[in-house]
Design a protein around this motif. Structure first.
Motif, PDB file in Angstrom:
ATOM      1  N   VAL A 161      49.682  47.539  40.136  1.00 29.68           N
ATOM      2  CA  VAL A 161      48.931  48.778  39.902  1.00 29.68           C
ATOM      3  C   VAL A 161      47.430  48.495  39.904  1.00 29.68           C
ATOM      4  N   VAL A 162      47.014  47.398  39.290  1.00 27.78           N
ATOM      5  CA  VAL A 162      45.592  47.034  39.253  1.00 27.78           C
ATOM      6  C   VAL A 162      45.060  46.779  40.661  1.00 27.78           C
ATOM      7  N   TRP A 163      45.825  46.075  41.495  1.00 21.09           N
ATOM      8  CA  TRP A 163      45.379  45.788  42.869  1.00 21.09           C
ATOM      9  C   TRP A 163      45.233  47.076  43.679  1.00 21.09           C
ATOM     10  N   VAL A 164      46.160  48.001  43.507  1.00 23.00           N
ATOM     11  CA  VAL A 164      46.057  49.273  44.229  1.00 23.00           C
ATOM     12  C   VAL A 164      44.816  50.038  43.779  1.00 23.00           C
ATOM     13  N   ALA A 165      44.578  50.103  42.466  1.00 27.27           N
ATOM     14  CA  ALA A 165      43.398  50.790  41.947  1.00 27.27           C
ATOM     15  C   ALA A 165      42.112  50.128  42.430  1.00 27.27           C
ATOM     16  N   ALA A 166      42.087  48.800  42.481  1.00 26.80           N
ATOM     17  CA  ALA A 166      40.903  48.076  42.955  1.00 26.80           C
ATOM     18  C   ALA A 166      40.652  48.346  44.439  1.00 26.80           C
ATOM     19  N   ALA A 167      41.719  48.392  45.237  1.00 32.37           N
ATOM     20  CA  ALA A 167      41.560  48.683  46.665  1.00 32.37           C
ATOM     21  C   ALA A 167      40.979  50.074  46.877  1.00 32.37           C
ATOM     22  N   LEU A 168      41.469  51.055  46.106  1.00 38.27           N
ATOM     23  CA  LEU A 168      40.921  52.412  46.207  1.00 38.27           C
ATOM     24  C   LEU A 168      39.467  52.454  45.771  1.00 38.27           C
ATOM     25  N   PHE A 169      39.112  51.697  44.747  1.00 35.60           N
ATOM     26  CA  PHE A 169      37.732  51.641  44.273  1.00 35.60           C
ATOM     27  C   PHE A 169      36.802  51.070  45.346  1.00 35.60           C
ATOM     28  N   VAL A 170      37.224  49.988  45.999  1.00 32.88           N
ATOM     29  CA  VAL A 170      36.405  49.376  47.052  1.00 32.88           C
ATOM     30  C   VAL A 170      36.252  50.324  48.231  1.00 32.88           C
ATOM     31  N   LEU A 171      37.343  50.946  48.644  1.00 32.09           N
ATOM     32  CA  LEU A 171      37.275  51.881  49.771  1.00 32.09           C
ATOM     33  C   LEU A 171      36.357  53.060  49.461  1.00 32.09           C
ATOM     34  N   ASP A 172      36.415  53.556  48.241  1.00 32.12           N
ATOM     35  CA  ASP A 172      35.564  54.675  47.858  1.00 32.12           C
ATOM     36  C   ASP A 172      34.092  54.288  47.905  1.00 32.12           C
ATOM     37  N   ASN A 173      33.751  53.083  47.453  1.00 34.03           N
ATOM     38  CA  ASN A 173      32.362  52.626  47.466  1.00 34.03           C
ATOM     39  C   ASN A 173      31.878  52.253  48.854  1.00 34.03           C
ATOM     40  N   SER A 184      40.359  60.725  49.269  1.00 30.42           N
ATOM     41  CA  SER A 184      41.183  61.909  48.985  1.00 30.42           C
ATOM     42  C   SER A 184      42.342  61.979  49.972  1.00 30.42           C
ATOM     43  N   ALA A 185      42.026  61.710  51.236  1.00 27.38           N
ATOM     44  CA  ALA A 185      43.084  61.715  52.241  1.00 27.38           C
ATOM     45  C   ALA A 185      44.063  60.575  51.992  1.00 27.38           C
ATOM     46  N   VAL A 186      43.515  59.430  51.563  1.00 21.47           N
ATOM     47  CA  VAL A 186      44.377  58.287  51.263  1.00 21.47           C
ATOM     48  C   VAL A 186      45.311  58.616  50.104  1.00 21.47           C
ATOM     49  N   LEU A 187      44.760  59.231  49.042  1.00 23.30           N
ATOM     50  CA  LEU A 187      45.580  59.591  47.893  1.00 23.30           C
ATOM     51  C   LEU A 187      46.628  60.635  48.252  1.00 23.30           C
ATOM     52  N   THR A 188      46.236  61.585  49.125  1.00 25.59           N
ATOM     53  CA  THR A 188      47.208  62.590  49.567  1.00 25.59           C
ATOM     54  C   THR A 188      48.361  61.932  50.324  1.00 25.59           C
ATOM     55  N   GLY A 189      47.990  61.001  51.219  1.00 27.90           N
ATOM     56  CA  GLY A 189      49.023  60.277  51.954  1.00 27.90           C
ATOM     57  C   GLY A 189      49.902  59.451  51.033  1.00 27.90           C
ATOM     58  N   LEU A 190      49.260  58.807  50.033  1.00 31.86           N
ATOM     59  CA  LEU A 190      50.048  58.028  49.077  1.00 31.86           C
ATOM     60  C   LEU A 190      50.968  58.924  48.255  1.00 31.86           C
ATOM     61  N   GLY A 191      50.486  60.138  47.933  1.00 28.99           N
ATOM     62  CA  GLY A 191      51.319  61.056  47.163  1.00 28.99           C
ATOM     63  C   GLY A 191      52.546  61.495  47.931  1.00 28.99           C
ATOM     64  N   ILE A 192      52.337  61.881  49.218  1.00 27.32           N
ATOM     65  CA  ILE A 192      53.471  62.299  50.041  1.00 27.32           C
ATOM     66  C   ILE A 192      54.420  61.130  50.266  1.00 27.32           C
ATOM     67  N   GLY A 193      53.830  59.970  50.578  1.00 25.27           N
ATOM     68  CA  GLY A 193      54.665  58.784  50.772  1.00 25.27           C
ATOM     69  C   GLY A 193      55.389  58.381  49.498  1.00 25.27           C
ATOM     70  N   GLY A 194      54.713  58.577  48.349  1.00 19.08           N
ATOM     71  CA  GLY A 194      55.340  58.233  47.076  1.00 19.08           C
ATOM     72  C   GLY A 194      56.540  59.101  46.777  1.00 19.08           C
ATOM     73  N   VAL A 195      56.441  60.412  47.116  1.00 21.70           N
ATOM     74  CA  VAL A 195      57.579  61.310  46.908  1.00 21.70           C
ATOM     75  C   VAL A 195      58.752  60.892  47.789  1.00 21.70           C
ATOM     76  N   ALA A 196      58.433  60.562  49.052  1.00 20.95           N
ATOM     77  CA  ALA A 196      59.496  60.142  49.963  1.00 20.95           C
ATOM     78  C   ALA A 196      60.156  58.852  49.493  1.00 20.95           C
ATOM     79  N   VAL A 197      59.326  57.911  49.048  1.00 18.50           N
ATOM     80  CA  VAL A 197      59.873  56.643  48.556  1.00 18.50           C
ATOM     81  C   VAL A 197      60.693  56.858  47.292  1.00 18.50           C
ATOM     82  N   ALA A 198      60.206  57.749  46.406  1.00 17.40           N
ATOM     83  CA  ALA A 198      60.933  58.003  45.161  1.00 17.40           C
ATOM     84  C   ALA A 198      62.304  58.604  45.437  1.00 17.40           C
ATOM     85  N   LEU A 199      62.371  59.526  46.426  1.00 15.96           N
ATOM     86  CA  LEU A 199      63.661  60.118  46.762  1.00 15.96           C
ATOM     87  C   LEU A 199      64.607  59.100  47.398  1.00 15.96           C
TER      88      LEU A 199
END
Length: 369
Positions: free
Chosen positions: A157-169, A175-190
């Motif tokens: 979880v820390v590595w994912v948060a750090a990667a998002l922080f670096v990309l944002d800076n 936002s698009a990355v998080l949206t993609g992760l959200g959709i992908g996360g739902v698919a993976v969860a199912l």
């Protein structure tokens, strides 16, 4: 430092022709001043690293709490390269920097100190996990298993948060990355809901502690000793010797008997004698059984009562307690109790009952001559 910089920039010394020589958008004097600032900053950071942190470490050793030791350990994790990079950035920030050089410098600072922050957070996670595991009264093997599994999840979880922080800076639209992760996360969860369920139940096992490594448990048709508690499954060494792998969800969904936490064992057994036994002998049976039970050191007699009149036997129920949970000791003591009862019944002429049927034939009346 800004005051010193402005003071030097306002002196007449810088107006000499040589010092006004320009290189890459800055005067020679500005470069010399930046070098001086770099050495000053480096000296201050060197003093903090070798003197201040050293004294803090000595003070932390004298206290009882380990939080100050943790803080000193985190401060000591910074290396000389990071100090030099920080001093270099502070020294050149007054210069007119080329945009490409500025991007490279900012990128280097971002990567280096983000990575350092990840290492510090990992250290805090390890400290927290080990602290929690120590409070759970687990065995050494269980602590290692639980700590390693928990660290893997939290560190990811820390590595994912750090990667998002670096990309944002770096100017990436996350936002698009998080949206993609959200959709992908739902698919993976199912698709992996069983795996996620096992993962969730791993933390249930960690916090609720229905069993730990080394416990002897019985779950449905599986009985044996817990050898490993993993993120997805638990391994049980069965009585016959093989390893039985059970998913965490299935294991917690079943009824679990944990014999490790048993402090004593309550034993109930029945003794059946034939109906032809005389009443006075029946009255002596509780005393005979009590004598057999109390002869065992680890056994505490509770009662013996005539419980039922069965189809083919008169049944007595006996209850006693073993003060030790040791199964082998229980079996050895119970064997001695049963043998002693058989010896006592033989002496008294009391017969044990076994499934039999007695057929009574009523002869017909004789006819008159």
């Amino acid at each position: 430092m800004n005051f010193i910089y402005n003071f030097f920039m306002n002196t007449d010394f810088i107006y000499s022709g040589f010092m006004q020589t320009g290189f890459w958008g800055n005067t020679l004097y500005s470069y010399i001043l930046s070098i001086m600032f770099f050495l000053v900053y480096l000296g201050i950071l060197h003093f903090l690293k070798n003197v201040v942190i050293g004294r803090l470490k000595a003070m932390a050793k004298k206290t009882e709490t380990d939080l100050d030791d943790l803080a000193v350990e985190l401060l000591a994790k910074f290396r000389w390269f990071e100090y030099q990079l920080l001093a270099f950035y502070m020294a050149v920030r007054h210069l007119n920097r080329d945009p490409l050089f500025n991007k490279i410098l900012i990128f280097a600072l971002l990567i280096v100190f983000t990575y350092k922050a990840i290492l510090i957070i990992h250290h805090l996670i390890s400290y927290w996990v080990n602290k929690i595991a120590a409070q759970r009264n687990l065995s050494v093997a269980a602590k290692a298993s639980v700590a390693n599994s928990t660290r893997i999840i939290l560190n990811a979880v820390v590595w994912v948060a750090a990667a998002l922080f670096v990309l944002d800076n770096l100017g990436v639209n996350i936002s698009a990355v998080l949206t993609g992760l959200g959709i992908g996360g739902v698919a993976v969860a199912l698709a992996a809901q069983a795996i996620l369920g096992d993962l969730f139940n791993f933390f249930v096992i960690l916090l609720d502690k229905p069993f730990t490594i080394g416990d002897f448990v019985v779950s449905n048709e599986t009985s044996g000793e817990i050898e490993h508690i993993g993120l997805k499954s638990t391994r049980i060494r069965s009585i016959s010797g093989e390893i039985v792998v059970v998913s965490n969800s299935n294991l917690l969904a079943s009824r679990i008997k944990n014999f490790r936490q048993m402090t004593s064992r309550r034993v109930t057994f029945k003794t059946g004698v034939v109906y032809q036994t005389k009443p006075e002998c029946l009255r002596r049976i509780p005393a005979l059984i009590k004598e057999a039970v109390t002869a065992q050191k680890e056994a505490e007699f509770e009662r013996t009562n005539l419980s039922t009149l069965g189809d083919f036997s008169v049944d007595f129920e006996t209850v006693y307690h073993m003060t030790s949970p040791d199964y082998n000791l229980y079996m050895a003591s119970h064997e001695k109790i049963l043998l002693a009862i058989m010896d006592a019944f033989t002496k008294e002429g009391i017969e044990f009952a076994y499934p039999t049927q007695t057929l009574f034939v009523n002869g017909g009346a004789k006819s008159a001559p």
